[in-house]
Enzyme design. Structure first.
Site, PDB file in Angstrom:
ATOM      1  N   CYS A  94     -16.729 101.644  21.738  1.00 17.50           N
ATOM      2  CA  CYS A  94     -15.638 100.656  21.721  1.00 17.50           C
ATOM      3  C   CYS A  94     -15.821  99.490  22.679  1.00 17.50           C
ATOM      4  O   CYS A  94     -15.987  98.348  22.246  1.00 17.50           O
ATOM      5  CB  CYS A  94     -14.325 101.371  22.041  1.00 17.50           C
ATOM      6  SG  CYS A  94     -13.899 102.601  20.816  1.00 17.50           S
ATOM      7  N   ILE A  95     -15.789  99.771  23.979  1.00 13.16           N
ATOM      8  CA  ILE A  95     -15.671  98.677  24.965  1.00 13.16           C
ATOM      9  C   ILE A  95     -16.866  97.707  24.930  1.00 13.16           C
ATOM     10  O   ILE A  95     -16.664  96.499  25.046  1.00 13.16           O
ATOM     11  CB  ILE A  95     -15.445  99.231  26.400  1.00 13.16           C
ATOM     12  CG1 ILE A  95     -14.389 100.358  26.395  1.00 13.16           C
ATOM     13  CG2 ILE A  95     -15.042  98.146  27.374  1.00 13.16           C
ATOM     14  CD1 ILE A  95     -12.998  99.935  26.040  1.00 13.16           C
TER      15      ILE A  95
END
Ligand code: NAD
Length: 436
Positions: free
Chosen positions: A277-278
């Site tokens: 994600c990040i």
């Protein structure tokens, strides 16, 4: 509503049922989502292209740590979940939830190939009354500009014949406190009726629903959450580098700032971003913003700082070896302790450890690793070695799994580079330990 006959358990007879929901994509998001819905009494079909994974799920085996096999097996046995590779079975589901990967291409642009291919499969089976919800993280307007046209090519119209919404998954793998069930669910439909229909599906299964007015608001909400983390991590990563030059203990400063009861949220520096994600999602927004002649500078800057961290950490290892062992990086034996992208899980996707292995090897180091959660790191051709700190010139704590005895590691190692503050204040005061 279509009905069909399905086997609840091989040899146990049959019953007639439709599925309340089909979850497409049985990964870190899809399995907990299916589990949460089924545990609340919904009947859930899981669709995935991986034959072996589907067979294992149908044997009651969950590959996602957050969903214990014992619980999954009960749901399978009771006929509340079943997995399949056959997209045709989507016809028998009331709702279709897409939990598929949304990676970046090599040029760091959104790659919706998997989602688009799956939606085309869904479109072939779309029927009046269906609800389709995209759960994958993506840029604002994906649901309206990419998904809706594919589904409407069938001649069916959204809001009239079928419902379409975006509802981002906010799961945090390995987090025992916050789960798919108790993290509020954001829902934004193409029409108000679409929002309501999607909200009804989740109601009772997740603890609270937060409705937003459009899919775009829901899409951007998810990105904001991840961008917030990326930017704040970059901020402390930059601060950590300044602190090193100024001789200030960054961990002490963060701990002290965190005593403020309002207006401050604690983020920790580290060797770089990891996970699905990040490091990825913020760039979905950067790409889309260009269409609006807009440069997302915070995201770019955070990316630049965070991507530099493995390089900075390599220089720390080099310094630690120079001063602590009078050796150069070249020819030194370096053990990375923890290679998963975060503690207490075995996921190595985008892990900064992979970059560190590459950088340390390029500098001539003999690199090995130990990780109780990761048996093998295929990308770099390594298998987890025994934890024998004394057998290496330097131990680098890359990911701090909770079952490791760090005091013992410090005790036995020649030199330790601690990139996670795993050794705490005691470690930071020890001349053998070099902290980020
Ligand atoms: N992992 C997380 O922590 C997390 C958290 C929130 C949101 N998300 C987002 O959720 C989405 C899914 O991520 P994930 O981590 O669950 O992915 P994953 O890689 O764990 O799982 C994806 C699954 O989809 C299957 N698949 C691939 N192509 C398929 C197809 N055409 N049809 C059916 N199945 C197919 C794969 O076999 C795999 O089992 C992504 O957009 C991600 O950004 C992930």
């Amino acid at each position: 509503m279509l009905e069909r006959t399905v086997e609840t358990k091989p040899g146990s007879g049959t019953e007639t049922k439709t599925w309340d929901a089909a979850v497409v994509g049985a990964g870190y998001v899809g399995v907990p989502l299916a589990h949460t819905l089924a545990a609340a009494g919904r009947s859930v079909l899981v669709v995935d292209i991986a034959d072996e994974l589907v067979a294992a799920l149908n044997r009651g085996e969950s590959h996602i740590t957050d969903v214990p096999s014992a619980e999954w097996e009960t749901l399978v046995r009771e006929g509340r979940v079943r997995a399949t590779t056959d997209y045709d079975e989507l016809r028998d589901a009331d709702a279709i939830l897409l939990a598929l990967p949304t990676p970046l291409s090599k040029q760091r642009e959104p790659d919706l190939t998997i989602v688009v291919a799956a939606v085309e499969e869904v479109a072939r089976r779309l029927r009046p009354g269906h609800l389709v919800v995209l759960e994958s993280t993506t840029y604002p307007r994906t649901t309206r500009e990419v998904i809706q046209p594919i589904l409407e090519r069938t001649g069916l119209e959204v809001g009239r014949d079928f419902h379409l919404a975006f509802s981002p998954e906010r799961v945090d793998p390995g987090n025992g406190t916050w789960t798919t069930k108790n993290v509020p669910k954001i829902v934004g439909g193409i029409t108000p009726a679409c929002t309501e229909r999607a909200a009804q599906l989740y109601e009772g299964a997740v603890d609270s629903i937060h409705r937003v007015s459009t899919p775009e608001a829901a899409e951007l909400t998810k990105l904001l959450e991840n961008i917030f983390r990326a930017v704040n991590i970059a901020l402390v990563n930059e601060l950590a580098q300044l602190c090193e030059r100024m001789g200030i203990d960054v961990w002490e400063v963060i701990e002290a700032a965190a005593t403020k009861p309002f207006g401050f949220m604690s983020f920790q520096p580290g060797p770089g971003l990891g996970g699905h994600c990040i490091p990825i999602d913020p760039f979905y927004l950067t790409w889309k913003a260009r269409e609006y002649d807009f440069a997302t500078e915070f995201i770019e800057l955070a990316g630049k700082v965070n991507e530099n961290m493995p390089y900075y950490c390599r220089s720390l290892v080099s310094q630690a070896l120079n001063h602590g062992r009078q050796r150069s990086l070249s020819g030194s034996k370096v053990l990375l302790l923890g290679v998963a992208y975060k503690s207490d899980i075995g996921d190595t996707r985008e892990s900064p450890a992979l970059k560190l292995v590459e950088l340390l090897r390029n500098a001539g180091a003999d690199v090995s690793y130990h990780d109780p959660h990761v048996e093998e790191l295929g990308e770099v051709g390594l298998r987890s070695a025994e934890l024998d700190p004394a057998a290496h010139d330097c131990v680098v704590i890359v990911t701090a799994h909770s079952q490791i005895d760090y005091a013992d590691v410090v005790d036995k190692a020649h030199v330790v580079v601690d990139l996670r503050n795993a050794t705490g204040a005691e470690g930071r005061a020890n001349p053998k330990v070099w902290s980020l």
